[in-house]
Every structure is written in structure tokens, then in C-alpha cells.
Design a protein around this motif. Structure first.
Motif, PDB file in Angstrom:
ATOM      1  N   PHE A 125      34.349  42.157  46.062  1.00  0.00           N
ATOM      2  CA  PHE A 125      34.491  42.317  44.612  1.00  0.00           C
ATOM      3  C   PHE A 125      34.229  41.004  43.877  1.00  0.00           C
ATOM      4  CE2 PHE A 125      36.329  46.056  46.450  1.00  0.00           C
ATOM      5  CZ  PHE A 125      35.695  47.026  45.685  1.00  0.00           C
ATOM      6  N   GLY A 126      34.247  39.913  44.611  1.00  0.00           N
ATOM      7  CA  GLY A 126      33.787  38.639  44.054  1.00  0.00           C
ATOM      8  C   GLY A 126      32.312  38.718  43.702  1.00  0.00           C
ATOM      9  N   PHE A 127      31.538  39.422  44.516  1.00  0.00           N
ATOM     10  CA  PHE A 127      30.119  39.607  44.214  1.00  0.00           C
ATOM     11  C   PHE A 127      29.944  40.159  42.803  1.00  0.00           C
ATOM     12  CE2 PHE A 127      26.918  42.830  43.536  1.00  0.00           C
ATOM     13  CZ  PHE A 127      25.759  42.082  43.645  1.00  0.00           C
ATOM     14  N   PHE A 128      30.822  41.115  42.424  1.00  0.00           N
ATOM     15  CA  PHE A 128      30.708  41.778  41.120  1.00  0.00           C
ATOM     16  C   PHE A 128      31.312  40.925  39.993  1.00  0.00           C
ATOM     17  CE2 PHE A 128      30.527  45.432  44.046  1.00  0.00           C
ATOM     18  CZ  PHE A 128      29.498  46.177  43.499  1.00  0.00           C
ATOM     19  N   MET A 129      31.849  39.759  40.338  1.00  0.00           N
ATOM     20  CA  MET A 129      32.578  38.934  39.374  1.00  0.00           C
ATOM     21  C   MET A 129      33.725  39.699  38.731  1.00  0.00           C
ATOM     22  SD  MET A 129      29.649  36.581  37.719  1.00  0.00           S
ATOM     23  CE  MET A 129      28.058  36.865  38.458  1.00  0.00           C
ATOM     24  N   ALA A 130      34.342  40.547  39.544  1.00  0.00           N
ATOM     25  CA  ALA A 130      35.537  41.272  39.093  1.00  0.00           C
ATOM     26  C   ALA A 130      36.725  40.314  39.119  1.00  0.00           C
ATOM     27  CB  ALA A 130      35.791  42.457  40.019  1.00  0.00           C
ATOM     28  N   SER A 131      37.801  40.692  38.404  1.00  0.00           N
ATOM     29  CA  SER A 131      39.010  39.859  38.402  1.00  0.00           C
ATOM     30  C   SER A 131      40.016  40.464  39.368  1.00  0.00           C
ATOM     31  CB  SER A 131      39.602  39.799  36.990  1.00  0.00           C
ATOM     32  OG  SER A 131      38.703  39.193  36.113  1.00  0.00           O
TER      33      SER A 131
ATOM     34  N   ASN B 166      26.479  44.687  37.503  1.00  0.00           N
ATOM     35  CA  ASN B 166      27.177  44.159  36.318  1.00  0.00           C
ATOM     36  C   ASN B 166      28.334  45.046  35.849  1.00  0.00           C
ATOM     37  OD1 ASN B 166      25.476  41.848  35.916  1.00  0.00           O
ATOM     38  ND2 ASN B 166      23.874  43.320  35.364  1.00  0.00           N
ATOM     39  N   ALA B 167      28.562  46.167  36.545  1.00  0.00           N
ATOM     40  CA  ALA B 167      29.508  47.163  36.025  1.00  0.00           C
ATOM     41  C   ALA B 167      30.972  46.751  36.166  1.00  0.00           C
ATOM     42  CB  ALA B 167      29.282  48.507  36.706  1.00  0.00           C
ATOM     43  N   LEU B 168      31.264  45.802  37.041  1.00  0.00           N
ATOM     44  CA  LEU B 168      32.679  45.460  37.269  1.00  0.00           C
ATOM     45  C   LEU B 168      33.018  44.042  36.830  1.00  0.00           C
ATOM     46  CD1 LEU B 168      33.165  47.041  40.843  1.00  0.00           C
ATOM     47  CD2 LEU B 168      33.733  48.047  38.626  1.00  0.00           C
ATOM     48  N   ARG B 169      32.123  43.421  36.075  1.00  0.00           N
ATOM     49  CA  ARG B 169      32.345  42.030  35.658  1.00  0.00           C
ATOM     50  C   ARG B 169      33.663  41.906  34.881  1.00  0.00           C
ATOM     51  NH1 ARG B 169      29.102  37.193  34.039  1.00  0.00           N
ATOM     52  NH2 ARG B 169      27.386  38.001  35.246  1.00  0.00           N
ATOM     53  N   GLY B 170      34.562  41.071  35.369  1.00  0.00           N
ATOM     54  CA  GLY B 170      35.848  40.844  34.693  1.00  0.00           C
ATOM     55  C   GLY B 170      36.864  41.965  34.864  1.00  0.00           C
ATOM     56  N   LYS B 171      36.525  42.999  35.589  1.00  0.00           N
ATOM     57  CA  LYS B 171      37.430  44.163  35.725  1.00  0.00           C
ATOM     58  C   LYS B 171      38.627  43.812  36.595  1.00  0.00           C
ATOM     59  CE  LYS B 171      36.077  48.019  35.016  1.00  0.00           C
ATOM     60  NZ  LYS B 171      36.093  48.712  33.707  1.00  0.00           N
ATOM     61  N   PRO B 172      39.863  44.069  36.120  1.00  0.00           N
ATOM     62  CA  PRO B 172      41.022  43.836  36.992  1.00  0.00           C
ATOM     63  C   PRO B 172      41.024  44.832  38.161  1.00  0.00           C
ATOM     64  CG  PRO B 172      41.683  44.077  34.686  1.00  0.00           C
ATOM     65  CD  PRO B 172      40.249  44.500  34.772  1.00  0.00           C
ATOM     66  N   ILE B 173      41.106  44.295  39.363  1.00  0.00           N
ATOM     67  CA  ILE B 173      41.112  45.153  40.559  1.00  0.00           C
ATOM     68  C   ILE B 173      42.237  44.729  41.494  1.00  0.00           C
ATOM     69  CG2 ILE B 173      39.791  45.993  42.556  1.00  0.00           C
ATOM     70  CD1 ILE B 173      37.256  45.618  41.073  1.00  0.00           C
TER      71      ILE B 173
ATOM     72  N   HIS C  22      29.070  51.776  51.390  1.00  0.00           N
ATOM     73  CA  HIS C  22      27.890  52.457  50.863  1.00  0.00           C
ATOM     74  C   HIS C  22      28.150  52.943  49.425  1.00  0.00           C
ATOM     75  CE1 HIS C  22      24.165  54.534  50.721  1.00  0.00           C
ATOM     76  NE2 HIS C  22      24.693  55.742  50.763  1.00  0.00           N
ATOM     77  N   PHE C  23      29.357  53.451  49.173  1.00  0.00           N
ATOM     78  CA  PHE C  23      29.694  53.887  47.805  1.00  0.00           C
ATOM     79  C   PHE C  23      29.700  52.687  46.864  1.00  0.00           C
ATOM     80  CE2 PHE C  23      32.814  55.284  44.508  1.00  0.00           C
ATOM     81  CZ  PHE C  23      32.074  56.348  44.012  1.00  0.00           C
ATOM     82  N   ILE C  24      30.305  51.603  47.310  1.00  0.00           N
ATOM     83  CA  ILE C  24      30.363  50.397  46.476  1.00  0.00           C
ATOM     84  C   ILE C  24      28.945  49.870  46.223  1.00  0.00           C
ATOM     85  CG2 ILE C  24      31.279  48.024  46.319  1.00  0.00           C
ATOM     86  CD1 ILE C  24      33.451  50.251  46.129  1.00  0.00           C
ATOM     87  N   ASP C  25      28.054  50.012  47.207  1.00  0.00           N
ATOM     88  CA  ASP C  25      26.665  49.567  47.050  1.00  0.00           C
ATOM     89  C   ASP C  25      25.939  50.307  45.920  1.00  0.00           C
ATOM     90  OD1 ASP C  25      26.838  47.713  49.069  1.00  0.00           O
ATOM     91  OD2 ASP C  25      25.851  48.952  50.585  1.00  0.00           O
ATOM     92  N   LEU C  26      26.456  51.485  45.548  1.00  0.00           N
ATOM     93  CA  LEU C  26      25.792  52.276  44.506  1.00  0.00           C
ATOM     94  C   LEU C  26      26.247  51.881  43.095  1.00  0.00           C
ATOM     95  CD1 LEU C  26      25.838  55.806  46.208  1.00  0.00           C
ATOM     96  CD2 LEU C  26      24.062  54.056  46.281  1.00  0.00           C
TER      97      LEU C  26
END
Ligand SMILES: Cc1cc2nc3c(=O)[nH]c(=O)nc-3n(C[C@H](O)[C@H](O)[C@H](O)COP(=O)(O)O)c2cc1C
Length: 185
Positions: A131-137, A101-108, A93-97
Motif C-alpha cells: 500500500f506504500g506503492f499507492f502512497m496510501a496512509s 492513483n486511486a488510494l493516494r492518501g487513503k487511510p488504510i 491480483h485484485f489489488i493489481d486491478l
């Protein structure tokens, strides 16, 4: 030079929490190796406004600050307990908020705890696609710890310790200049 910032989120509201312990250990080693400044949050800290928030604007100021701090960090460490083979609903639920586009390319760096070893692939089958949904790295190595590897809320297994080191070493893929600077010291 301003220090790069690591923000960690443990998706547990338990105190003490194995997930918090795992994430703390990962953050500590990342700080020692690369010099990040670190901030660690858990669901208890985020507080009750999350439970009824239908959008980020419904979070109270404290929870909004945590969300902002997380998405603006240079590196994020995620830790989640395993509930019914996946992450807990309140964590999701927290991640849903978070803005899509806020995590695009972000190293996680992904990590999770669980009662046993049976759901060890939860990090690959649940957390990585989220986190793939967010296109995070997401970093190549994800860390799963069973309860037996965290005795008295401390890393008590050599295998887990080695897996944490491996994941922390992966951070250098995203911050090569940090590794070079440290090697030159
Ligand atoms: C509701 C609930 C469901 C759980 N489901 C699983 C599960 O499917 N697989 C597993 O390995 N552990 C499961 N566990 C155990 C927790 O993942 C484990 O104890 C975890 O380390 C707790 O983390 P914490 O101390 O940070 O809260 C579950 C625990 C609870 C409370």
C-alpha cells in the motif's frame, strides 16, 4: 450529516474464514467508536471473474462495484491470510486491478491472519509496502492474529483484542473531528 464509510476487504475465499472474522471485529469496533457505516467484502463475494481478469474492465459488474466501493471508502480495512509468508496471489491480483492513483492518501488499517506467530511481521514486510506503492496512509498499528487467537472464528485472546483496540484508536489520527464529536456527546 452523512456517515463516513468504512469498506473492508478480506483476502480469503474460505467460508468460514479467520480473516473475515478478524476484519469483521475490527470494523465492528470502528463502527461502535466512530459511527462509520461499514461494508465488508471477501474474495468469494468478488467471484470468478477476478480469476481471468487482465484489467479492471474484464471484471463483471458485481466485482467492479466492489472495487469501486473499496477505493471510494473514507477508510479501508485490509485483512489478508498469510500464504507462504505473504498475501495470497488472488488477493494481490485484485489489488493489481486498482488504479495506481486511486488510494493516494487513503487511510488504510492493515491486518492479517496466519497459522502461527512466525510470520507476524507479514503485515509490516508485505502488506505495508504494497500500500506504500499507492502512497496510501497506512495506520501506524497493524494487527496480526495467529490461529490460536481466533478460537471458533472469534477473537479469543486478550492480547489480540488489545491490539485491535490500539489499531482502532489510530483511526482518530485521520478523523480528529469524529473523535471530538464523540467526546462532546
Ligand atoms: C496455501 C497456504 C499457505 C499458508 N502459508 C502460511 C504461512 O506461510 N505462514 C502462516 O503462518 N500460515 C500459513 N497458512 C495458514 C493460514 O494463513 C491461516 O490458516 C489463515 O488464518 C487462513 O485464513 P482464512 O481462514 O481466512 O482462510 C497457509 C495456509 C495455506 C492454505
Amino acid at each position: 450529516m452523512t456517515k463516513l464509510r468504512l469498506a473492508a476487504l478480506a483476502g480469503s475465499y474460505n467460508r468460514p474464514s479467520r480473516t473475515v472474522s478478524l476484519v469483521q471485529e475490527i470494523a465492528k469496533r470502528a463502527q461502535q467508536r466512530y459511527g462509520f457505516s461499514t461494508e465488508l467484502f471477501d474474495l468469494e463475494q468478488i467471484g470468478p471473474s477476478l480469476n481471468v481478469a487482465q484489467g479492471p474492465g474484464d471484471l463483471d459488474a458485481n466485482a467492479r462495484r466492489i472495487l469501486q466501493s473499496l477505493v471510494e471508502a473514507d477508510l479501508i480495512v485490509i485483512g489478508s491470510p498469510t500464504y507462504k509468508g505473504s498475501y495470497p496471489g488472488l488477493f494481490k491480483h485484485f489489488i493489481d486491478l486498482i488504479d495506481p492513483n486511486a488510494l493516494r492518501g487513503k487511510p488504510i488499517l492493515l491486518s492479517a491472519t496466519g497459522g502461527g506467530e512466525r510470520h507476524a511481521l507479514m503485515v509490516e514486510h508485505q502488506l505495508r509496502p504494497l500500500f506504500g506503492f499507492f502512497m496510501a496512509s497506512t495506520l501506524p498499528t497493524a494487527v496480526y492474529a495467529s490461529n490460536a487467537e481466533l478460537t471458533d472464528y472469534r477473537v479469543s485472546s486478550e492480547g489480540l483484542s488489545a491490539r485491535i483496540d490500539e489499531a482502532v484508536a489510530d483511526i482518530s489520527i485521520f478523523f480528529p473531528s469524529l473523535s471530538t464529536a464523540l467526546a462532546a456527546e
